[in-house]
Write a protein that holds these residues in place. Structure first.
Motif, PDB file in Angstrom:
ATOM      1  N   ALA A 229       0.988  -1.255  -0.560  1.00 35.52           N
ATOM      2  CA  ALA A 229      -0.021   0.233   0.144  1.00 35.52           C
ATOM      3  C   ALA A 229       1.260   0.902   0.183  1.00 35.52           C
ATOM      4  CB  ALA A 229      -1.181   0.091   1.310  1.00 35.52           C
ATOM      5  N   ILE A 230       1.944   1.306   0.708  1.00 38.19           N
ATOM      6  CA  ILE A 230       2.868   2.530   0.711  1.00 38.19           C
ATOM      7  C   ILE A 230       3.402   2.464  -0.557  1.00 38.19           C
ATOM      8  CG2 ILE A 230       5.016   2.941   1.682  1.00 38.19           C
ATOM      9  CD1 ILE A 230       4.373   1.879   4.808  1.00 38.19           C
TER      10      ILE A 230
ATOM     11  N   GLU B 172       3.437   7.267  -5.887  1.00 33.26           N
ATOM     12  CA  GLU B 172       2.625   7.886  -6.912  1.00 33.26           C
ATOM     13  C   GLU B 172       1.570   9.347  -6.833  1.00 33.26           C
ATOM     14  OE1 GLU B 172      -0.223   7.095 -10.590  1.00 33.26           O
ATOM     15  OE2 GLU B 172       0.818   5.132  -9.775  1.00 33.26           O
ATOM     16  N   TYR B 173       1.115   9.496  -5.546  1.00 33.28           N
ATOM     17  CA  TYR B 173       0.437  10.125  -4.891  1.00 33.28           C
ATOM     18  C   TYR B 173       1.039  11.406  -4.279  1.00 33.28           C
ATOM     19  CZ  TYR B 173      -2.764   7.260  -6.989  1.00 33.28           C
ATOM     20  OH  TYR B 173      -3.726   6.738  -7.193  1.00 33.28           O
ATOM     21  N   ILE B 174       2.808  10.997  -4.129  1.00 29.97           N
ATOM     22  CA  ILE B 174       3.157  12.689  -3.184  1.00 29.97           C
ATOM     23  C   ILE B 174       3.252  13.669  -3.176  1.00 29.97           C
ATOM     24  CG2 ILE B 174       4.489  10.584  -1.428  1.00 29.97           C
ATOM     25  CD1 ILE B 174       6.704  10.870  -3.037  1.00 29.97           C
ATOM     26  N   GLY B 175       3.248  14.253  -4.993  1.00 28.02           N
ATOM     27  CA  GLY B 175       2.882  15.082  -5.146  1.00 28.02           C
ATOM     28  C   GLY B 175       2.197  15.967  -4.815  1.00 28.02           C
ATOM     29  N   LEU B 176       1.016  15.453  -4.614  1.00 28.80           N
ATOM     30  CA  LEU B 176      -0.471  15.865  -3.691  1.00 28.80           C
ATOM     31  C   LEU B 176      -0.038  16.132  -2.249  1.00 28.80           C
ATOM     32  CD1 LEU B 176      -2.520  14.040  -6.349  1.00 28.80           C
ATOM     33  CD2 LEU B 176      -1.640  16.047  -7.082  1.00 28.80           C
TER      34      LEU B 176
ATOM     35  N   ALA C  61      -0.876  17.513   7.799  1.00 28.30           N
ATOM     36  CA  ALA C  61      -0.079  16.559   8.308  1.00 28.30           C
ATOM     37  C   ALA C  61      -0.509  14.910   8.523  1.00 28.30           C
ATOM     38  CB  ALA C  61      -0.393  17.212  10.067  1.00 28.30           C
ATOM     39  N   VAL C  62      -1.629  14.920   8.463  1.00 19.08           N
ATOM     40  CA  VAL C  62      -1.597  13.055   7.973  1.00 19.08           C
ATOM     41  C   VAL C  62      -0.643  12.294   6.168  1.00 19.08           C
ATOM     42  CG1 VAL C  62      -2.384  10.958   8.493  1.00 19.08           C
ATOM     43  CG2 VAL C  62      -2.414  12.713  10.100  1.00 19.08           C
ATOM     44  N   ASN C  63       0.044  12.599   6.016  1.00 17.80           N
ATOM     45  CA  ASN C  63       0.680  11.921   4.450  1.00 17.80           C
ATOM     46  C   ASN C  63      -0.230  11.169   3.712  1.00 17.80           C
ATOM     47  OD1 ASN C  63       2.584   9.883   4.714  1.00 17.80           O
ATOM     48  ND2 ASN C  63       3.046  10.993   5.929  1.00 17.80           N
ATOM     49  N   GLU C  64      -0.688  11.134   3.058  1.00 23.14           N
ATOM     50  CA  GLU C  64      -0.691  10.016   2.535  1.00 23.14           C
ATOM     51  C   GLU C  64      -0.620   9.134   1.950  1.00 23.14           C
ATOM     52  OE1 GLU C  64      -3.462  10.588  -0.732  1.00 23.14           O
ATOM     53  OE2 GLU C  64      -3.750   8.222  -0.637  1.00 23.14           O
ATOM     54  N   LEU C  65       1.014   8.738   3.026  1.00 22.89           N
ATOM     55  CA  LEU C  65       1.590   6.920   2.756  1.00 22.89           C
ATOM     56  C   LEU C  65       1.347   6.318   3.633  1.00 22.89           C
ATOM     57  CD1 LEU C  65       5.344   7.687   1.409  1.00 22.89           C
ATOM     58  CD2 LEU C  65       3.118   6.799  -0.185  1.00 22.89           C
ATOM     59  N   ALA C  66       0.625   7.404   4.688  1.00 19.61           N
ATOM     60  CA  ALA C  66       0.877   6.906   6.086  1.00 19.61           C
ATOM     61  C   ALA C  66      -0.861   6.865   6.499  1.00 19.61           C
ATOM     62  CB  ALA C  66       0.978   8.460   7.114  1.00 19.61           C
TER      63      ALA C  66
END
Ligand SMILES: *Cc1c(COP(=O)(O)O)cnc(C)c1O
Length: 362
Positions: free
Chosen positions: A52-53, A58-62, A254-259
Motif C-alpha cells: 500500500a505504501i 505516485e501521489y506524494i506530489g499532491l 499533517a497526516v500524509n498520503e503514505l501514512a
C-alpha cells in the motif's frame, strides 16, 4: 539572541528521543550495538502494508486528504463508533499536543502521574501551563491521588494506560470510578499507545466509557503495535465536540498520503497485526520470567517493554548496558526501560544485564 523567542520555548529542554545504535556504537568503539530504547516493533512492515505504501508513491506530489476521511471511517467502523467520534493526527504525540493547544492556556493546569510519558510536561510547558505531578504508587498510576489534585484550574489530565515507562496498568473499572469524580470542565486524556499489548483482563474496551463521559478522549497509535512509527499516524476517539476542537489545531495535511494508506492497510490486516503482537507478548513474558528468576523485582509488564525500577542506579546501568552494545532508555534516578525485541536481541539484553549486574539492583 536572534529574534525574540518566547521565554517558555527558550527554556524547553526539547523531546529526547531514544539513542540510535550507531551513536552508541561510535561512542563505545563497538560494532554490533542494538537499539531497545524506543519501543519499536522488531518487524518490518507487513507485505500488504508495504504494498500500500509503494502504491501511494505516485501521489506524494499532491496534498493528501487533510481530513483523512477514509481512514477516520475505517477506524470508526473497527471501533464501532461514528466517524464524528474519530480524528487522526501526526502520531498520537501530535494529537496530545493538539489537545493541549486546543484546551489549555497560560497559567491553567495540566495534571498527570509521574513518571509517565516525557512529552506530557513538554506540551504543558509549551502553553505555559502549571504542571501538577502526582507520584505513582508501586509504579502504578494513582487515580485517587490524581483525582484529589484536580481543581477549578485543571483543564486536562493525562492517564497513560499502560503507563510508559513503567508498563503498569490500571483497571477499566478504576478508570470509570475516576471519571465519575472529574468535572466535565476538565478533559481526561486516556493515552492507550500500548493498548494492543495488554493481557491483564481487568483492562477492557475503554470506548464503552465514551457515551457516559463526553470529557473523555482516548488516544491510540499506529506506531507501536502496527509497527508504523516512522510514518507518524495516531488517532483519537471521543465525543464529536471534543474531536472538532482537536481538529482545529491540526497542522494542514499533517497526516500524509503514505501514512493514511499504510494505516488503512494495517487495519485491513488486523489479524496479522495481532499475531505479531502475540509474538511480542510471549517474548515479554519470557523476559519477565527470566528477570524474576535472576532475582530482579519488576512490575508486571503490559506494554512492549520491561521496566527495571533501579532508582539511583538508572544512569549507570544504562551506560553499562550500552557499553555491552545494548541501548536502552535510562530515566535518571528512577529506572531503565527496555523494549522487547526479537528473541536473539532479548537474550543479548539478558546476558548483558547479568554481566554488568550479577546482583540485581531492584
Ligand atoms: C510512543 C508513545 C506515544 C506516541 O507515539 P506516536 O508515535 O506519536 O503515536 C504516546 N504515548 C505514549 C505513552 C507512548 O509511549
Amino acid at each position: 539572541m536572534t529574534g525574540r523567542p518566547r521565554p517558555a520555548v527558550a527554556a524547553l529542554p526539547g523531546y529526547k528521543p531514544g539513542r540510535s545504535a550507531a551513536a552508541a556504537a561510535a561512542e563505545h568503539g563497538i560494532s554490533d550495538a542494538i537499539k531497545m530504547a524506543s519501543n519499536e516493533l522488531p518487524f518490518g512492515p507487513l507485505p500488504s502494508v508495504a504494498g500500500a505504501i509503494s502504491a501511494g508513491i505516485e501521489y506524494i506530489g499532491l496534498y493528501a486528504d487533510h481530513g483523512a476521511s477514509g481512514l477516520r471511517a475505517a477506524i470508526a467502523a473497527s471501533e464501532g463508533l461514528d466517524t464524528e467520534q474519530v480524528t487522526v493526527g501526526a502520531g498520537s504525540a501530535g494529537i496530545l499536543q493538539q489537545l493541549v493547544l486546543s484546551y489549555v492556556g497560560v497559567g491553567e493546569s495540566v495534571a498527570m502521574c509521574w513518571p509517565s510519558f516525557e512529552a506530557y510536561p513538554l506540551f504543558a510547558a509549551l502553553v505555559e501551563a502549571n504542571e501538577v505531578r502526582v507520584p505513582l504508587i508501586d509504579e502504578m498510576f494513582d487515580l485517587v491521588g490524581l483525582s484529589a489534585a484536580i481543581d477549578d484550574s485543571t483543564k486536562l489530565v493525562f492517564v497513560a494506560n499502560p503507563n510508559n515507562p513503567t508498563g503498569t496498568v490500571v483497571s477499566t473499572a478504576d478508570i470509570a470510578t475516576f471519571l465519575d469524580t472529574v468535572p466535565t470542565s476538565c478533559l481526561v486524556v486516556l493515552d492507550e499507545a500500548y493498548a494492543e499489548f495488554v493481557t491483564d483482563n481487568r483492562v477492557t474496551d475503554s470506548t464503552a466509557l465514551l457515551s457516559k463521559h463526553p470529557n473523555l478522549v482516548i488516544t491510540r497509535t499506529f506506531s507501536k503495535a502496527h509497527g508504523l512509527a516512522g510514518l507518524r499516524v495516531g488517532y483519537a476517539l471521543g465525543g464529536p465536540e471534543v474531536i472538532g476542537m482537536i481538529d482545529r489545531t491540526l497542522v494542514p495535511f499533517a497526516v500524509n498520503e503514505l501514512a493514511q494508506r499504510a494505516a488503512l492497510a494495517s487495519i485491513a490486516a488486523a489479524d496479522e497485526m495481532r499475531e505479531r503482537v502475540a509474538v511480542v507478548v510471549a517474548e515479554r513474558q519470557r523476559v519477565a520470567s527470566r528477570l524474576h528468576a535472576l532475582g530482579w523485582t519488576v512490575p508486571d509488564p503490559q506494554g512492549n517493554f520491561v521496566w527495571l525500577p533501579v532508582g539511583d542506579d538508572a544512569v549507570a546501568l544504562g551506560v553499562a548496558l550500552e557499553q555491552q552494545g545494548v541501548v536502552t532508555r535510562a530515566f535518571a534516578g528512577v529506572g531503565v526501560r527496555v523494549t522487547i525485541a526479537s528473541e536473539a536481541w532479548n537474550d543479548r539484553f539478558l546476558a548483558a544485564l547479568t554481566a554488568v549486574r550479577p546482583t540485581p539492583t531492584c
